[in-house]
Write a protein that holds these residues in place. Structure first.
Motif, PDB file in Angstrom:
ATOM      1  N   VAL A 167       0.864  -1.188   0.000  1.00 26.16           N
ATOM      2  CA  VAL A 167       0.000   0.000   0.000  1.00 26.16           C
ATOM      3  C   VAL A 167       0.895   1.231   0.000  1.00 26.16           C
ATOM      4  O   VAL A 167       1.734   1.408   0.891  1.00 26.16           O
ATOM      5  CB  VAL A 167      -0.933   0.019   1.222  1.00 26.16           C
ATOM      6  N   ARG A 168       0.717   2.097  -0.989  1.00 24.07           N
ATOM      7  CA  ARG A 168       1.454   3.357  -1.069  1.00 24.07           C
ATOM      8  C   ARG A 168       0.609   4.446  -0.416  1.00 24.07           C
ATOM      9  O   ARG A 168      -0.448   4.814  -0.908  1.00 24.07           O
ATOM     10  CB  ARG A 168       1.730   3.728  -2.526  1.00 24.07           C
ATOM     11  N   GLN A 169       1.080   4.958   0.730  1.00 23.53           N
ATOM     12  CA  GLN A 169       0.336   5.971   1.456  1.00 23.53           C
ATOM     13  C   GLN A 169       0.383   7.307   0.713  1.00 23.53           C
ATOM     14  O   GLN A 169       1.223   7.531  -0.159  1.00 23.53           O
ATOM     15  CB  GLN A 169       0.888   6.122   2.870  1.00 23.53           C
ATOM     16  N   THR A 170      -0.528   8.207   1.083  1.00 22.75           N
ATOM     17  CA  THR A 170      -0.630   9.480   0.376  1.00 22.75           C
ATOM     18  C   THR A 170       0.608  10.354   0.571  1.00 22.75           C
ATOM     19  O   THR A 170       0.833  11.277  -0.209  1.00 22.75           O
ATOM     20  CB  THR A 170      -1.875  10.247   0.851  1.00 22.75           C
ATOM     21  N   ASP A 171       1.420  10.070   1.610  1.00 26.07           N
ATOM     22  CA  ASP A 171       2.653  10.826   1.796  1.00 26.07           C
ATOM     23  C   ASP A 171       3.833  10.201   1.058  1.00 26.07           C
ATOM     24  O   ASP A 171       4.971  10.634   1.213  1.00 26.07           O
ATOM     25  CB  ASP A 171       2.983  10.969   3.284  1.00 26.07           C
TER      26      ASP A 171
END
Length: 301
Positions: free
Chosen positions: A160-164
């Motif tokens: 999962v690539r976080q928004t940051d």
């Protein structure tokens, strides 16, 4: 050379020499069977490669989703290799029957299962996630504090690539056992902001101005679902309106749409002369205040 070999051979005790001769004779007796087992494994390898090539094409023509195709091919490959190895063992060692091999495999599997409980748990959870597909690559999800876009789903874990920008690699069991919020399960999401107007303003007129401003924003999908504006509460310094509309479901869509709506509402209220108040504080006293400073200034004058 022969004398040297004879000398080296004479170093070993007689019982050991007999045992080595027995091992050598047994190996030569088993050599044809071992060769047949190796040939069988090579033929099976070619057949499995053909299965791995042909089955996905057939499933693709059946319009089966990719994650399910991968699971089917993987399970089929594991099953074929397991059967191949069992047959190869019985070819190489005829005294070992498939039943005995399966019994030994079962006992070993129990021991391995206890030792690698978490690994197998994540493995099975990954298979179930790929089959059920509650979310897919590209979806924005939230689970146990992890909030971002799914980049990859493997048998063991999910990336999962976080928004940051940070990448989180989480075990599949976490997504299988805990609630998962799928933010992009639909193309639209509802979003809400609160806007206050002064108590001296007309509530109905303010509502109409706000509604007209929100409808004119290009990111607001009022063609699909209507804009909703309700007077929500009596605030400390204002009448607060709850402004709700629908826009794209991605996080950047939500932020971009809120920015445009806030700017449009502020501009419309300013143009209409409707006040968005600052917090007011009214101070009251039980007795009248004496204006001492003002009286002294008057006496001096």
């Amino acid at each position: 050379m022969d004398n040297l070999l004879d000398a080296l051979w004479a170093v070993f005790p007689a019982p050991m020499r007999d045992q080595l001769i027995g091992y050598s004779a047994g190996f030569w007796r088993l050599l044809p069977q071992l060769f047949a087992a190796v040939v069988f494994i090579l033929v099976a390898w070619v057949a499995i490669r053909l299965v791995q090539w042909g089955v996905p094409k057939s499933l693709r023509r059946a319009r089966m989703r990719r994650s399910l195709r991968d699971v089917i091919v993987m399970l089929l490959t594991v099953g074929l290799w397991l059967g191949t190895m069992l047959i190869a063992v019985t070819i190489a060692f005829p005294t070992i029957t498939p039943g005995k091999a399966l019994a030994a495999l079962g006992l070993g599997g129990v021991a391995i299962g206890f030792a690698f409980k978490d690994v197998f748990e994540n493995f099975l959870a990954g298979i179930l996630l790929l089959i059920r597909e509650p979310f897919k690559v590209g979806d924005f999800i939230e689970c146990q504090g992890i909030d971002g876009q799914v980049e990859n789903i493997t048998i063991r874990d999910t990336h999962v690539r976080q928004t940051d920008g940070q990448l989180v690699v989480a075990p599949n069991a976490m997504f299988f056992k805990n609630p998962v919020t799928i933010r992009t399960s639909d193309s639209l999401r509802r979003t809400t902001i609160i806007c206050g107007v002064a108590y001296g303003e007309d509530v109905d007129a303010a509502r109409e101005v706000i509604e007209a401003a929100v409808r004119q924003v290009d990111s607001v999908r009022n063609d699909v679902k209507d804009v909703q504006i309700f007077a929500q509460e009596f605030g400390d310094s204002s009448i607060n309106f709850e402004i709700t509309w629908w826009t794209g479901s991605k996080p950047v869509d939500i932020r971009r749409s809120r920015d445009k709506v806030v700017a449009a509402v502020k501009r419309a209220l300013d143009d209409a002369g409707i006040e968005i108040p600052f917090p007011y504080r009214t101070m009251t006293f039980k007795e009248p205040l004496r204006m001492i400073a003002a009286k002294e200034d008057a006496d001096e004058a």
